[in-house]
Design an enzyme around this catalytic site. Structure first.
Site, PDB file in Angstrom:
ATOM      1  CG  HIS A   1      -3.288   3.341   2.054  1.00 26.56           C
ATOM      2  ND1 HIS A   1      -3.864   2.955   0.865  1.00 26.56           N
ATOM      3  CD2 HIS A   1      -3.289   2.237   2.846  1.00 26.56           C
ATOM      4  CE1 HIS A   1      -4.190   1.674   0.939  1.00 26.56           C
ATOM      5  NE2 HIS A   1      -3.862   1.223   2.126  1.00 26.56           N
TER       6      HIS A   1
ATOM      7  CB  CYS B   1      -0.950  -0.012   1.187  1.00 24.09           C
ATOM      8  SG  CYS B   1      -1.980  -1.471   1.224  1.00 24.09           S
TER       9      CYS B   1
ATOM     10  CG  ASN C   1      -6.693  -0.935   1.349  1.00 18.84           C
ATOM     11  OD1 ASN C   1      -5.977  -0.595   0.412  1.00 18.84           O
ATOM     12  ND2 ASN C   1      -6.216  -1.357   2.507  1.00 18.84           N
TER      13      ASN C   1
HETATM   14  O1  UT7 Z   1      -3.745  -1.200   3.527  1.00 19.30           O
HETATM   15  C1  UT7 Z   1      -3.162  -1.364   4.779  1.00 19.30           C
HETATM   16  C2  UT7 Z   1      -3.581  -2.604   5.375  1.00 19.30           C
HETATM   17  N1  UT7 Z   1      -4.783  -2.699   6.114  1.00 19.30           N
HETATM   18  C3  UT7 Z   1      -5.220  -1.870   7.088  1.00 19.30           C
HETATM   19  O2  UT7 Z   1      -4.814  -0.775   7.268  1.00 19.30           O
HETATM   20  C4  UT7 Z   1      -6.274  -2.428   8.009  1.00 19.30           C
HETATM   21  C5  UT7 Z   1      -6.084  -1.968   9.444  1.00 19.30           C
HETATM   22  N2  UT7 Z   1      -7.014  -2.575  10.339  1.00 19.30           N
HETATM   23  C6  UT7 Z   1      -8.355  -2.282  10.321  1.00 19.30           C
HETATM   24  O3  UT7 Z   1      -8.785  -1.477   9.511  1.00 19.30           O
HETATM   25  C7  UT7 Z   1      -9.248  -2.916  11.351  1.00 19.30           C
HETATM   26  O4  UT7 Z   1      -8.455  -3.604  12.301  1.00 19.30           O
HETATM   27  C8  UT7 Z   1     -10.281  -3.903  10.724  1.00 19.30           C
HETATM   28  C9  UT7 Z   1     -11.325  -3.111   9.935  1.00 19.30           C
HETATM   29  C10 UT7 Z   1      -9.583  -4.903   9.819  1.00 19.30           C
HETATM   30  C11 UT7 Z   1     -11.006  -4.664  11.827  1.00 19.30           C
HETATM   31  O5  UT7 Z   1     -11.628  -3.756  12.721  1.00 19.30           O
HETATM   32  P1  UT7 Z   1     -11.472  -3.928  14.287  1.00 19.30           P
HETATM   33  O6  UT7 Z   1     -12.265  -2.858  14.928  1.00 19.30           O
HETATM   34  O7  UT7 Z   1      -9.999  -3.998  14.587  1.00 19.30           O
HETATM   35  O8  UT7 Z   1     -12.197  -5.307  14.530  1.00 19.30           O
HETATM   36  P2  UT7 Z   1     -11.607  -6.646  15.178  1.00 19.30           P
HETATM   37  O9  UT7 Z   1     -10.617  -7.297  14.264  1.00 19.30           O
HETATM   38  O10 UT7 Z   1     -11.191  -6.343  16.588  1.00 19.30           O
HETATM   39  O11 UT7 Z   1     -12.906  -7.544  15.251  1.00 19.30           O
HETATM   40  C12 UT7 Z   1     -13.993  -7.210  16.104  1.00 19.30           C
HETATM   41  C13 UT7 Z   1     -15.074  -8.248  15.908  1.00 19.30           C
HETATM   42  C14 UT7 Z   1     -14.555  -9.680  16.003  1.00 19.30           C
HETATM   43  O12 UT7 Z   1     -15.571 -10.461  16.605  1.00 19.30           O
HETATM   44  P3  UT7 Z   1     -15.474 -10.839  18.171  1.00 19.30           P
HETATM   45  O13 UT7 Z   1     -14.189 -11.591  18.319  1.00 19.30           O
HETATM   46  O14 UT7 Z   1     -15.464  -9.515  18.908  1.00 19.30           O
HETATM   47  O15 UT7 Z   1     -16.704 -11.635  18.389  1.00 19.30           O
HETATM   48  C15 UT7 Z   1     -14.426 -10.096  14.550  1.00 19.30           C
HETATM   49  O16 UT7 Z   1     -14.550 -11.491  14.370  1.00 19.30           O
HETATM   50  O17 UT7 Z   1     -15.640  -8.110  14.600  1.00 19.30           O
HETATM   51  C16 UT7 Z   1     -15.605  -9.374  13.941  1.00 19.30           C
HETATM   52  N3  UT7 Z   1     -15.465  -9.137  12.502  1.00 19.30           N
HETATM   53  C17 UT7 Z   1     -16.521  -8.907  11.704  1.00 19.30           C
HETATM   54  N4  UT7 Z   1     -17.845  -8.850  11.959  1.00 19.30           N
HETATM   55  C18 UT7 Z   1     -18.661  -8.595  10.924  1.00 19.30           C
HETATM   56  C19 UT7 Z   1     -14.321  -9.073  11.772  1.00 19.30           C
HETATM   57  N5  UT7 Z   1     -14.629  -8.814  10.490  1.00 19.30           N
HETATM   58  C20 UT7 Z   1     -15.984  -8.706  10.428  1.00 19.30           C
HETATM   59  C21 UT7 Z   1     -16.880  -8.444   9.386  1.00 19.30           C
HETATM   60  N6  UT7 Z   1     -18.199  -8.389   9.670  1.00 19.30           N
HETATM   61  N7  UT7 Z   1     -16.479  -8.218   8.116  1.00 19.30           N
END
Ligand code: UT7
Length: 321
Positions: free
Chosen positions: A248, A111, A278
């Site tokens: 980004h 990225c 993204n």
């Molecule tokens: O290009 C550069 C690379 N990428 C990035 O910059 C991404 C950086 N990271 C992020 O943007 C965020 O960490 C994410 C959007 C990927 C995830 O958001 P988060 O607030 O960190 O969520 P999390 O990973 O802590 O997950 C929270 C909950 C989990 O469930 P439990 O364990 O709390 O029951 C996940 O399993 O949300 C769940 N979850 C989803 N639920 C519905 C994860 N993905 C999804 C989804 N839909 N698509």
């Protein structure tokens, strides 16, 4: 001489999938995706390829610069989703657009790829080795995404953006701050083809994108403000002198957090993540081209461009439009 952007262009695949469509593929919802990321839609390639998107974006950038492809002497494509392992996307674009006088190659900095390409082109232009550069950020990430993994498949989209740079005595790239930390490569990766040869028959299957989202989030909100501050200091500018901060487009919450840490109003951080998601190396040049077309960039504007991603890699650039 500075490297100055004199033309921009972008191309998105025709098909756009909204969050409701993704909720038919994996256990997710429009509400979750919108709240956690700011993404509502993403474009997905059907007939388009990384090469075709690059060619279309490049054609628009050349037209807006008023240049012929044969004027270009440096052609760099930043991508992690080339259509062929070899040759490079840049060589295939060169052939299609007729950039017969260019040296053409790809770079892989995920990225941050467009920022790295700008870093390379600026050094070549400053040193007088090349005069006119065509930089493209292009991805068809949908082919690297595991469409059963809700943690990643909702985040990415396909597209390409391009800029034409030329040597200029005024404006252009004023400063850059670029870095890498390979010790964290595992937080965001995609395995390549496994070794299968007469003396080794690996059982591994070709990989998909794997990400520790929270680690990448923490890295981004810590490192991006620091590298922007470093680039601003090198340019001798204060944060409030910047007209637009183009970051980004990975997550709306990352962009909002960076704005807060730099103590700058969110309105100075344009976003298209709701429509494009993204697009990795393509996200900055797509956003730049869209703003250019919308007439939102004016001569003398000071811009910050900043990227971050797999590697880990990051970078910021201060430029005068
Ligand atoms: O290009 C550069 C690379 N990428 C990035 O910059 C991404 C950086 N990271 C992020 O943007 C965020 O960490 C994410 C959007 C990927 C995830 O958001 P988060 O607030 O960190 O969520 P999390 O990973 O802590 O997950 C929270 C909950 C989990 O469930 P439990 O364990 O709390 O029951 C996940 O399993 O949300 C769940 N979850 C989803 N639920 C519905 C994860 N993905 C999804 C989804 N839909 N698509």
């Amino acid at each position: 001489m500075n490297a100055k952007i004199i033309g921009t262009g972008c191309q998105l695949p025709a098909y756009a999938a909204d969050n409701h469509y993704l909720s038919t593929l994996v256990e997710t919802s429009d509400e979750w995706i919108t709240e956690r990321t700011g993404i509502r839609m993403r474009h997905l390639a059907q007939k388009e390829t990384t090469t075709s998107l690059s060619v279309d974006a490049a054609g628009k950038a050349l037209a807006s610069a008023g240049m012929q492809a044969s004027d270009i002497d440096l052609l760099i494509v930043a991508t992690i989703t080339a259509d062929t392992e070899t040759p490079s996307t840049a060589c295939r674009v060169q052939a299609e657009i007729g950039a017969v006088n260019a040296v053409a190659f790809d770079i892989n900095a995920a990225c941050s790829g467009f920022l790295y390409a700008l870093h390379i082109a600026d050094a070549f232009i400053k040193s007088g080795v090349y005069k006119n550069a065509l930089l493209i950020g292009a991805e068809t990430l949908s082919k690297l995404v595991d469409w059963t993994d809700r943690g990643t498949c909702v985040l990415f989209g396909d597209g390409a953006g391009a800029v034409v740079l030329t040597a200029s005595k005024q404006g252009g790239v004023l400063s850059q701050s670029v870095g890498s930390n390979g010790s964290k490569w595992e937080v965001l990766s995609c395995a390549a083809r496994p070794v299968r040869n007469p003396v080794c028959q690996s059982k591994e299957v070709p990989g998909y994108l794997r990400m520790d989202g929270q680690e990448v989030f923490k890295f981004a909100v810590k490192t991006v403000p620091l590298c922007i501050e470093d680039a601003l200091e090198k340019a001798g500018l204060q944060p409030e002198e910047i007209t637009h901060y183009l970051l980004h487009q990975a997550n709306k919450r990352i962009i909002q957090t960076v704005a807060k840490r730099l103590k700058q109003p969110e309105e100075r951080f344009p976003m298209n993540i709701d429509q494009c998601a993204n697009t990795s190396a393509a996200s900055l040049p797509i956003l730049l081209a869209q703003m250019d077309t919308q007439g939102r960039l004016h001569p003398g504007d000071k811009l910050v461009l900043s990227g971050f991603g797999a590697g880990l890699t990051w970078g910021a650039c201060v430029l005068e439009w």
